[in-house]
Design a protein around this motif. Structure first.
Motif, PDB file in Angstrom:
ATOM      1  N   LEU A  38      -0.990 -14.732 -16.014  1.00 56.60           N
ATOM      2  CA  LEU A  38       0.213 -14.249 -15.582  1.00 56.60           C
ATOM      3  C   LEU A  38      -0.306 -14.449 -13.561  1.00 56.60           C
ATOM      4  CD1 LEU A  38       2.299 -12.468 -15.626  1.00 56.60           C
ATOM      5  CD2 LEU A  38       1.047 -10.878 -14.751  1.00 56.60           C
ATOM      6  N   LEU A  39       0.737 -14.972 -13.636  1.00 60.32           N
ATOM      7  CA  LEU A  39       0.704 -15.114 -12.186  1.00 60.32           C
ATOM      8  C   LEU A  39       1.739 -14.526 -11.571  1.00 60.32           C
ATOM      9  CD1 LEU A  39      -0.444 -16.501  -9.490  1.00 60.32           C
ATOM     10  CD2 LEU A  39       1.618 -18.709  -9.989  1.00 60.32           C
ATOM     11  N   ASP A  40       1.132 -13.706 -10.822  1.00 57.85           N
ATOM     12  CA  ASP A  40       2.071 -12.183  -9.822  1.00 57.85           C
ATOM     13  C   ASP A  40       2.500 -12.799  -8.722  1.00 57.85           C
ATOM     14  OD1 ASP A  40       4.216 -10.197  -9.876  1.00 57.85           O
ATOM     15  OD2 ASP A  40       2.664  -8.700  -9.358  1.00 57.85           O
ATOM     16  N   ILE A  41       3.340 -13.151  -8.480  1.00 54.38           N
ATOM     17  CA  ILE A  41       3.664 -13.787  -6.756  1.00 54.38           C
ATOM     18  C   ILE A  41       4.713 -12.111  -6.045  1.00 54.38           C
ATOM     19  CG2 ILE A  41       4.996 -14.762  -4.967  1.00 54.38           C
ATOM     20  CD1 ILE A  41       5.106 -17.751  -7.861  1.00 54.38           C
ATOM     21  N   GLY A  42       4.084 -11.574  -4.657  1.00 57.28           N
ATOM     22  CA  GLY A  42       4.233 -11.085  -4.583  1.00 57.28           C
ATOM     23  C   GLY A  42       4.323  -9.637  -4.430  1.00 57.28           C
ATOM     24  N   THR A  43       3.132  -9.758  -4.915  1.00 56.36           N
ATOM     25  CA  THR A  43       2.452  -8.556  -6.336  1.00 56.36           C
ATOM     26  C   THR A  43       2.437  -7.509  -5.749  1.00 56.36           C
ATOM     27  OG1 THR A  43       1.079  -7.467  -7.813  1.00 56.36           O
ATOM     28  CG2 THR A  43       0.124  -8.644  -5.564  1.00 56.36           C
ATOM     29  N   GLY A  44       2.439  -6.903  -3.735  1.00 58.42           N
ATOM     30  CA  GLY A  44       2.456  -6.017  -3.025  1.00 58.42           C
ATOM     31  C   GLY A  44       1.521  -5.382  -3.727  1.00 58.42           C
ATOM     32  N   THR A  45       1.637  -3.954  -4.111  1.00 55.28           N
ATOM     33  CA  THR A  45       0.586  -2.956  -4.495  1.00 55.28           C
ATOM     34  C   THR A  45      -0.066  -3.297  -6.288  1.00 55.28           C
ATOM     35  OG1 THR A  45       2.175  -1.225  -5.171  1.00 55.28           O
ATOM     36  CG2 THR A  45       1.529  -1.721  -2.433  1.00 55.28           C
ATOM     37  N   GLY A  46       0.832  -4.137  -6.705  1.00 58.21           N
ATOM     38  CA  GLY A  46       0.389  -4.257  -7.984  1.00 58.21           C
ATOM     39  C   GLY A  46       0.995  -4.094  -8.854  1.00 58.21           C
ATOM     40  N   LEU A  47       2.592  -3.023  -8.807  1.00 60.79           N
ATOM     41  CA  LEU A  47       2.719  -2.841  -9.851  1.00 60.79           C
ATOM     42  C   LEU A  47       3.312  -4.093 -11.254  1.00 60.79           C
ATOM     43  CD1 LEU A  47       5.982  -1.364  -7.623  1.00 60.79           C
ATOM     44  CD2 LEU A  47       3.530   0.142  -8.728  1.00 60.79           C
ATOM     45  N   VAL A  48       3.695  -4.869 -10.765  1.00 57.33           N
ATOM     46  CA  VAL A  48       4.127  -5.504 -12.084  1.00 57.33           C
ATOM     47  C   VAL A  48       2.750  -5.938 -12.760  1.00 57.33           C
ATOM     48  CG1 VAL A  48       4.552  -7.675 -13.741  1.00 57.33           C
ATOM     49  CG2 VAL A  48       5.897  -6.250 -11.003  1.00 57.33           C
ATOM     50  N   ALA A  49       2.173  -6.538 -12.328  1.00 58.44           N
ATOM     51  CA  ALA A  49       0.084  -7.004 -12.469  1.00 58.44           C
ATOM     52  C   ALA A  49       0.355  -5.345 -13.349  1.00 58.44           C
ATOM     53  CB  ALA A  49      -0.345  -7.143 -11.519  1.00 58.44           C
ATOM     54  N   GLU A  50       0.107  -3.817 -13.011  1.00 58.17           N
ATOM     55  CA  GLU A  50      -0.467  -3.016 -13.446  1.00 58.17           C
ATOM     56  C   GLU A  50       0.738  -2.973 -15.060  1.00 58.17           C
ATOM     57  OE1 GLU A  50      -1.098   1.463 -12.443  1.00 58.17           O
ATOM     58  OE2 GLU A  50       1.261   0.894 -11.114  1.00 58.17           O
ATOM     59  N   ALA A  51       2.123  -2.706 -14.539  1.00 61.86           N
ATOM     60  CA  ALA A  51       2.657  -2.694 -16.216  1.00 61.86           C
ATOM     61  C   ALA A  51       2.286  -3.229 -17.004  1.00 61.86           C
ATOM     62  CB  ALA A  51       3.997  -3.142 -15.723  1.00 61.86           C
ATOM     63  N   LEU A  52       1.643  -4.627 -16.856  1.00 62.44           N
ATOM     64  CA  LEU A  52       1.258  -5.790 -18.007  1.00 62.44           C
ATOM     65  C   LEU A  52       0.021  -5.861 -18.384  1.00 62.44           C
ATOM     66  CD1 LEU A  52       4.166  -8.859 -16.419  1.00 62.44           C
ATOM     67  CD2 LEU A  52       4.111  -7.585 -18.905  1.00 62.44           C
ATOM     68  N   LEU A  53      -0.910  -4.906 -17.512  1.00 64.49           N
ATOM     69  CA  LEU A  53      -2.192  -5.013 -18.045  1.00 64.49           C
ATOM     70  C   LEU A  53      -2.061  -4.623 -19.558  1.00 64.49           C
ATOM     71  CD1 LEU A  53      -3.836  -2.385 -15.094  1.00 64.49           C
ATOM     72  CD2 LEU A  53      -4.303  -5.532 -15.667  1.00 64.49           C
ATOM     73  N   GLY A  54      -3.617  -5.415 -20.521  1.00 62.22           N
ATOM     74  CA  GLY A  54      -3.346  -5.659 -21.656  1.00 62.22           C
ATOM     75  C   GLY A  54      -2.430  -6.543 -22.387  1.00 62.22           C
ATOM     76  N   ARG A  55      -1.507  -7.005 -22.018  1.00 58.92           N
ATOM     77  CA  ARG A  55      -0.530  -7.612 -22.283  1.00 58.92           C
ATOM     78  C   ARG A  55      -0.899  -9.103 -22.236  1.00 58.92           C
ATOM     79  NH1 ARG A  55       4.678  -5.261 -23.385  1.00 58.92           N
ATOM     80  NH2 ARG A  55       4.299  -2.734 -22.663  1.00 58.92           N
ATOM     81  N   PHE A  56      -1.658  -9.270 -20.856  1.00 58.42           N
ATOM     82  CA  PHE A  56      -2.126 -10.133 -20.179  1.00 58.42           C
ATOM     83  C   PHE A  56      -3.196 -10.142 -19.755  1.00 58.42           C
ATOM     84  CE2 PHE A  56       1.977 -11.131 -20.096  1.00 58.42           C
ATOM     85  CZ  PHE A  56       2.838 -12.247 -20.137  1.00 58.42           C
ATOM     86  N   ASP A  57      -4.499 -11.236 -20.396  1.00 56.55           N
ATOM     87  CA  ASP A  57      -5.793 -11.129 -20.706  1.00 56.55           C
ATOM     88  C   ASP A  57      -6.673 -11.726 -18.833  1.00 56.55           C
ATOM     89  OD1 ASP A  57      -5.872 -12.237 -23.720  1.00 56.55           O
ATOM     90  OD2 ASP A  57      -5.404 -13.444 -21.554  1.00 56.55           O
ATOM     91  N   ASP A  58      -5.905 -12.451 -18.265  1.00 56.43           N
ATOM     92  CA  ASP A  58      -6.161 -12.935 -17.258  1.00 56.43           C
ATOM     93  C   ASP A  58      -5.367 -13.203 -16.149  1.00 56.43           C
ATOM     94  OD1 ASP A  58      -6.816 -15.520 -15.480  1.00 56.43           O
ATOM     95  OD2 ASP A  58      -7.055 -17.427 -16.495  1.00 56.43           O
ATOM     96  N   ILE A  59      -5.141 -12.199 -15.167  1.00 56.18           N
ATOM     97  CA  ILE A  59      -4.294 -12.869 -14.174  1.00 56.18           C
ATOM     98  C   ILE A  59      -4.241 -12.542 -12.796  1.00 56.18           C
ATOM     99  CG2 ILE A  59      -2.617 -10.413 -13.588  1.00 56.18           C
ATOM    100  CD1 ILE A  59      -3.860  -8.778 -15.709  1.00 56.18           C
ATOM    101  N   ILE A  60      -3.896 -13.480 -11.716  1.00 64.56           N
ATOM    102  CA  ILE A  60      -3.613 -13.861 -10.818  1.00 64.56           C
ATOM    103  C   ILE A  60      -2.309 -12.738  -9.957  1.00 64.56           C
ATOM    104  CG2 ILE A  60      -3.902 -15.625  -8.996  1.00 64.56           C
ATOM    105  CD1 ILE A  60      -5.338 -17.528 -10.561  1.00 64.56           C
ATOM    106  N   ALA A  61      -2.535 -12.294  -8.727  1.00 61.60           N
ATOM    107  CA  ALA A  61      -2.238 -12.314  -7.879  1.00 61.60           C
ATOM    108  C   ALA A  61      -1.529 -12.003  -6.930  1.00 61.60           C
ATOM    109  CB  ALA A  61      -2.016 -10.187  -8.207  1.00 61.60           C
TER     110      ALA A  61
END
Length: 263
Positions: A38-61
């Motif tokens: 997962l690449l999360d662009i404009g992550t801010g405080t990580g709300l999208v990455a947080e919602a997708l934890l456990g669904r994607f196992d390699d995250i760049i925000a």
């Protein structure tokens, strides 16, 4: 100065998170194989990455605001599942370089597409998205949209302090007059699907003020020594709409999922 200078603590606490229904749509947008990137662009405080934890196992925000990234680090690192990877990178979308041979299965851009050089970023993502991958551009409606009487009153107070035009930090917001789907259709990710997810929320005066202070159009520093007067004006305006400090909101997430067309 960042457009969101001084807002990170409010953003983390008062910005609505990503509903489970939206996370499920994003999860189903790409194949379930591992590893999922997962690449999360404009992550801010990580709300999208947080919602997708456990669904994607390699995250760049990524985000260009170091205070936002620090808040994301504090919130996300302890929640990271075993075996998963999370990298928080200070960068603009236009300048981001993925690690060698790294390609995302899904790119998410939530509440941030309007800040980007959209055509440039979508073109760059063609190299950064894996075959069969997707780009998801999505968000819900800002309070500035003022689609209910109490929101209209809040916006009127903001305008009375900061001017009629929507602020964007120390400048004014530049509106985009083209639908995002149309912009995506001119990019490598030109097969676009739109999905709408309704959401109902209830707010309090404290939560509304906290939300306002998380935005670029009502960040605390914009009010200077009038911040106390602004809070009092918002409280007075909201009191005209509720006797129990409960303010309902019907909103929706509009999710645009772009994929490459078949040759």
């Amino acid at each position: 100065m960042s457009l969101f200078a001084g807002t990170s603590s409010y953003y983390r606490q008062y910005r609505p998170g990503i509903p489970e229904e939206v996370a499920t749509v994003l999860d189903r947008a790409v194949a379930p194989g591992r590893p999922r990137r997962l690449l999360d662009i404009g992550t801010g405080t990580g709300l999208v990455a947080e919602a997708l934890l456990g669904r994607f196992d390699d995250i760049i925000a990524i985000d260009n605001d170091p205070d936002m990234l620090a808040a994301a680090e504090e919130a996300l690192r302890s929640q990271l599942p075993g075996g998963a990877s999370l990298a928080l990178v200070e960068s603009t979308a236009e300048d981001f370089k993925a690690p060698a041979s790294w390609q995302a299965d899904l790119v998410t851009i939530c509440r941030a597409f309007h800040w980007l050089d959209q055509a440039t970023v979508l073109a760059l993502l063609d190299e950064q998205v894996a075959p069969g991958g997707a780009v998801a551009v999505f968000g819900d409606n800002s309070f500035w949209a003022a689609d209910s009487p109490w929101k209209q009153s809040v916006r009127a107070v903001v305008q009375s302090f900061l001017g009629e035009e929507r602020r964007a930090g120390n400048s004014t917001f530049k509106h985009h007059d083209r639908p995002y789907s149309e912009i995506m259709e001119e990019s490598p990710f030109n097969q676009v699907e739109e999905i709408r997810v309704p959401v109902h929320r209830t707010w309090s005066t404290k939560g509304i003020l906290g939300y306002l202070y998380s935005t670029s159009f009502a960040a605390p520093h914009l009010f200077g020594d009038r911040l106390g007067a602004f809070e009092a004006a918002v409280e007075n305006a909201l009191a005209q709409h509720s006797t129990d400090d409960v303010f309902p909101e019907d909103n929706e997430f509009l999710i645009r999922i772009g994929r490459r067309g078949t040759a």
